[in-house]
Design an enzyme around this catalytic site. Sequence first.
Site, PDB file in Angstrom:
ATOM      1  N   PRO A  23      17.619 -24.862 -27.294  1.00 45.50           N
ATOM      2  CA  PRO A  23      16.252 -24.335 -27.177  1.00 45.50           C
ATOM      3  C   PRO A  23      15.370 -24.856 -28.315  1.00 45.50           C
ATOM      4  O   PRO A  23      15.766 -24.774 -29.474  1.00 45.50           O
ATOM      5  CB  PRO A  23      16.427 -22.820 -27.303  1.00 45.50           C
ATOM      6  CG  PRO A  23      17.868 -22.551 -27.445  1.00 45.50           C
ATOM      7  CD  PRO A  23      18.619 -23.819 -27.503  1.00 45.50           C
ATOM      8  N   CYS A  25      11.225 -24.819 -29.498  1.00 45.95           N
ATOM      9  CA  CYS A  25       9.860 -24.383 -29.246  1.00 45.95           C
ATOM     10  C   CYS A  25       8.926 -25.582 -29.075  1.00 45.95           C
ATOM     11  O   CYS A  25       8.977 -26.534 -29.857  1.00 45.95           O
ATOM     12  CB  CYS A  25       9.366 -23.512 -30.391  1.00 45.95           C
ATOM     13  SG  CYS A  25      10.224 -21.933 -30.472  1.00 45.95           S
ATOM     14  N   ALA A  57      12.797 -20.406 -27.202  1.00 44.97           N
ATOM     15  CA  ALA A  57      12.649 -18.971 -27.468  1.00 44.97           C
ATOM     16  C   ALA A  57      11.524 -18.412 -26.614  1.00 44.97           C
ATOM     17  O   ALA A  57      10.360 -18.772 -26.770  1.00 44.97           O
ATOM     18  CB  ALA A  57      12.350 -18.745 -28.948  1.00 44.97           C
ATOM     19  N   GLN A  99      16.425 -18.821 -23.435  1.00 47.63           N
ATOM     20  CA  GLN A  99      16.727 -18.079 -24.656  1.00 47.63           C
ATOM     21  C   GLN A  99      15.722 -16.930 -24.765  1.00 47.63           C
ATOM     22  O   GLN A  99      14.516 -17.165 -24.893  1.00 47.63           O
ATOM     23  CB  GLN A  99      16.624 -18.986 -25.885  1.00 47.63           C
ATOM     24  CG  GLN A  99      17.049 -18.291 -27.175  1.00 47.63           C
ATOM     25  CD  GLN A  99      16.826 -19.161 -28.401  1.00 47.63           C
ATOM     26  OE1 GLN A  99      15.711 -19.575 -28.673  1.00 47.63           O
ATOM     27  NE2 GLN A  99      17.893 -19.432 -29.144  1.00 47.63           N
ATOM     28  N   TYR A 181      15.014 -14.117 -36.898  1.00 47.70           N
ATOM     29  CA  TYR A 181      14.206 -13.361 -35.938  1.00 47.70           C
ATOM     30  C   TYR A 181      14.775 -11.949 -35.799  1.00 47.70           C
ATOM     31  O   TYR A 181      15.766 -11.607 -36.437  1.00 47.70           O
ATOM     32  CB  TYR A 181      14.095 -14.131 -34.623  1.00 47.70           C
ATOM     33  CG  TYR A 181      13.411 -15.470 -34.826  1.00 47.70           C
ATOM     34  CD1 TYR A 181      12.155 -15.536 -35.457  1.00 47.70           C
ATOM     35  CD2 TYR A 181      14.009 -16.674 -34.448  1.00 47.70           C
ATOM     36  CE1 TYR A 181      11.528 -16.752 -35.688  1.00 47.70           C
ATOM     37  CE2 TYR A 181      13.385 -17.896 -34.682  1.00 47.70           C
ATOM     38  CZ  TYR A 181      12.141 -17.932 -35.302  1.00 47.70           C
ATOM     39  OH  TYR A 181      11.519 -19.139 -35.540  1.00 47.70           O
ATOM     40  N   ARG A 229      23.172 -16.588 -29.633  1.00 45.93           N
ATOM     41  CA  ARG A 229      23.059 -17.485 -30.783  1.00 45.93           C
ATOM     42  C   ARG A 229      22.997 -16.643 -32.043  1.00 45.93           C
ATOM     43  O   ARG A 229      22.224 -15.692 -32.130  1.00 45.93           O
ATOM     44  CB  ARG A 229      21.807 -18.363 -30.685  1.00 45.93           C
ATOM     45  CG  ARG A 229      21.574 -19.186 -31.964  1.00 45.93           C
ATOM     46  CD  ARG A 229      20.515 -20.257 -31.798  1.00 45.93           C
ATOM     47  NE  ARG A 229      21.098 -21.476 -31.243  1.00 45.93           N
ATOM     48  CZ  ARG A 229      20.429 -22.628 -31.126  1.00 45.93           C
ATOM     49  NH1 ARG A 229      19.169 -22.713 -31.486  1.00 45.93           N
ATOM     50  NH2 ARG A 229      21.033 -23.700 -30.620  1.00 45.93           N
ATOM     51  N   ARG A 323      16.912 -32.081 -32.016  1.00 47.10           N
ATOM     52  CA  ARG A 323      16.027 -33.213 -32.333  1.00 47.10           C
ATOM     53  C   ARG A 323      16.477 -34.512 -31.683  1.00 47.10           C
ATOM     54  O   ARG A 323      15.655 -35.324 -31.270  1.00 47.10           O
ATOM     55  CB  ARG A 323      15.918 -33.378 -33.844  1.00 47.10           C
ATOM     56  CG  ARG A 323      15.056 -32.258 -34.391  1.00 47.10           C
ATOM     57  CD  ARG A 323      14.949 -32.221 -35.895  1.00 47.10           C
ATOM     58  NE  ARG A 323      14.608 -30.846 -36.240  1.00 47.10           N
ATOM     59  CZ  ARG A 323      13.994 -30.489 -37.352  1.00 47.10           C
ATOM     60  NH1 ARG A 323      13.653 -31.386 -38.225  1.00 47.10           N
ATOM     61  NH2 ARG A 323      13.728 -29.227 -37.575  1.00 47.10           N
TER      62      ARG A 323
END
Length: 358
Positions: A23, A25, A57, A99, A181, A229, A323
Amino acid sequence: MAQLFTPFTLRGITFKNRLVVSPMCQYSAEDGFTNDWHFVHLGSRAVGGASLIILEATAVSPEGRITPDDIGIWKEEHVPGLRRIADFLKEHACVPGIQLAHAGRKASHASPWKGGEVVPATEGGWETVAPSAVPFTEAEPAPQELSLAGVQQVVDDFRTAAQRTLDAGFEVIELHGAHGYLLHEFLSPLSNKRQDQYGGSFENRIRLLVEVVEATRTVWPEHLPLFVRISATDWTEGGWTAEESVALATILKDKGVDLIDCSTGGNVPAAQIPVGPSYQVPFAEQVKRETGLPTGAVGLITSPEQAEEIVASGQADLVLLARESLRNPYFPLRAAHKLGADVAWPDQYERAKPRKHH
């Protein structure tokens, strides 16, 4: 045969290989709605041969967004756009995952290329919530400590989001308990200073995540996998530890969790993290070895050989690319060629498939 290209089954879902798009963003939504950017970004990686794509997310409530530009699933109207993506992924033999997330005290920030600072309420931001009124950095405003009713609301929001995820046609849910988070904030003593049943002891700090898992499983069908996760360590004295991660995974295994996606860090700004190739893989290996639960490895995995080694040596069951997948949407197709595995290419691209020359 390259182990990276062997199938892997969890519950009723079989992944055609071990390469997963992690995942990531995109900070490209308006009011939580997916758009053509998300469709093309995710669709191209399905065409590129990944076995599972986990959407970024996705906020279970408006105040759970990291930025005003995050995608969301807090209202029914979000479902059709998400379904369009899930349908396309499935058409290309890719399992669609999502996610589900709540950013907690790290919410209400500007997107990275807009400066990344706290967004004040006057400019479209909102008051953040957390286990305790402890800000992420001293420069930021303190979050509002969640009341017991607020904690219950978070559990309900995740349950409702799981139901919408099912309605949208997704086949894997990953609960975001990492990177500082909200769920991770409850796990870590560095951010959780509560005196009630959600703070203090290990059992109390994991309570919210366990309740979210249980609530999710009440609506998420038996035949579909559930991932969590975690940040396996805070990399900080007095924080969440690898040993606690193993103890948590043992409990989650009995609660219907099928795989632990092992990341690290994110809960304290000044953590000393020894970043390097595969630096998080030992945590995935430890959780898998000590609990018997499948794991996913993530973090600076950039070559086919490196990914193959992780799976072949049994350190993890799935390899999540972030990435590297942004740099190269077709990484799985190229990795298969490099490792000598014969995989199907999309019909439209078949004529470009590299052939072995004799």
